[in-house]
Design a protein around this motif. Sequence first.
Motif, PDB file in Angstrom:
ATOM      1  N   ALA A 113       1.070  -1.418   0.007  1.00 31.05           N
ATOM      2  CA  ALA A 113       0.037  -0.070  -0.038  1.00 31.05           C
ATOM      3  C   ALA A 113       1.084   2.027  -0.225  1.00 31.05           C
ATOM      4  O   ALA A 113       0.933   2.203  -0.811  1.00 31.05           O
ATOM      5  CB  ALA A 113      -0.684   0.220   1.102  1.00 31.05           C
ATOM      6  N   GLU A 114       1.658   1.172   0.836  1.00 26.50           N
ATOM      7  CA  GLU A 114       2.654   1.990   0.615  1.00 26.50           C
ATOM      8  C   GLU A 114       3.812   3.036  -0.639  1.00 26.50           C
ATOM      9  O   GLU A 114       3.559   3.524  -0.542  1.00 26.50           O
ATOM     10  CB  GLU A 114       3.604   2.208   2.203  1.00 26.50           C
ATOM     11  N   ARG A 115       3.899   1.324  -1.137  1.00 24.93           N
ATOM     12  CA  ARG A 115       4.406   2.056  -2.253  1.00 24.93           C
ATOM     13  C   ARG A 115       3.900   2.303  -3.881  1.00 24.93           C
ATOM     14  O   ARG A 115       3.759   3.178  -4.525  1.00 24.93           O
ATOM     15  CB  ARG A 115       4.869   0.365  -2.739  1.00 24.93           C
ATOM     16  N   GLN A 116       2.029   1.651  -3.485  1.00 28.41           N
ATOM     17  CA  GLN A 116       1.795   2.024  -3.844  1.00 28.41           C
ATOM     18  C   GLN A 116       0.956   3.683  -4.071  1.00 28.41           C
ATOM     19  O   GLN A 116       0.410   4.214  -4.859  1.00 28.41           O
ATOM     20  CB  GLN A 116       0.302   1.240  -4.184  1.00 28.41           C
ATOM     21  N   LEU A 117       1.169   3.979  -2.607  1.00 30.41           N
ATOM     22  CA  LEU A 117       0.617   5.432  -2.430  1.00 30.41           C
ATOM     23  C   LEU A 117       1.691   6.449  -2.994  1.00 30.41           C
ATOM     24  O   LEU A 117       1.293   7.786  -3.548  1.00 30.41           O
ATOM     25  CB  LEU A 117       0.742   5.798  -1.039  1.00 30.41           C
ATOM     26  N   ALA A 118       2.902   5.771  -3.043  1.00 32.82           N
ATOM     27  CA  ALA A 118       4.074   7.041  -3.613  1.00 32.82           C
ATOM     28  C   ALA A 118       4.226   7.143  -5.008  1.00 32.82           C
ATOM     29  O   ALA A 118       4.218   8.377  -5.419  1.00 32.82           O
ATOM     30  CB  ALA A 118       5.559   6.401  -2.982  1.00 32.82           C
TER      31      ALA A 118
END
Lengths: 80, 80
Positions: B55-60
């Motif tokens: 999720a963190e990678r996608q949000l970035a």
Amino acid sequence: MIKARIVVTLKNGVLDPQGKAIEGALGHLGFDGVGQVRQGKVFDVKLEGDDRAAAERQLAEMCDKLLANTVIEDYDIILD
Amino acid sequence: MIKARIVVTLKNGVLDPQGKAIEGALGHLGFDGVGQVRQGKVFDVKLEGDDRAAAERQLAEMCDKLLANTVIEDYDIILD
């Protein structure tokens, strides 16, 4: 000097056309699994003085008078 | 479901005409001691799934591609 962050967000139940547009755009960009996006505003404010209680009252008044539309928006005041 | 808040703010040194306008308006409304106001955006995003790292990678990636202008803006991703 007191530093504060004010976060203004739409109240639950208030339609967010901007958020909806972003959801659509993210979908077109190939991001899947995006449930919901809601957009708000953030204000980083520096106030002279160091009376935290007075600062909090002043910031709330700023929100009520200018920074937030309290009919459809909520605000959070976070002092550093 | 993963809930995240993304805060997008102007980089230091980038002129913020909106913030300047708000400083002026607050002064006219009688608020004294206002040192500086900088305005930014906040996005509350709900993502399906529960892989926080993904999720963190996608949000970035969402920030880099759409939500932030990384030439003049910084972003912070806060997972719930």
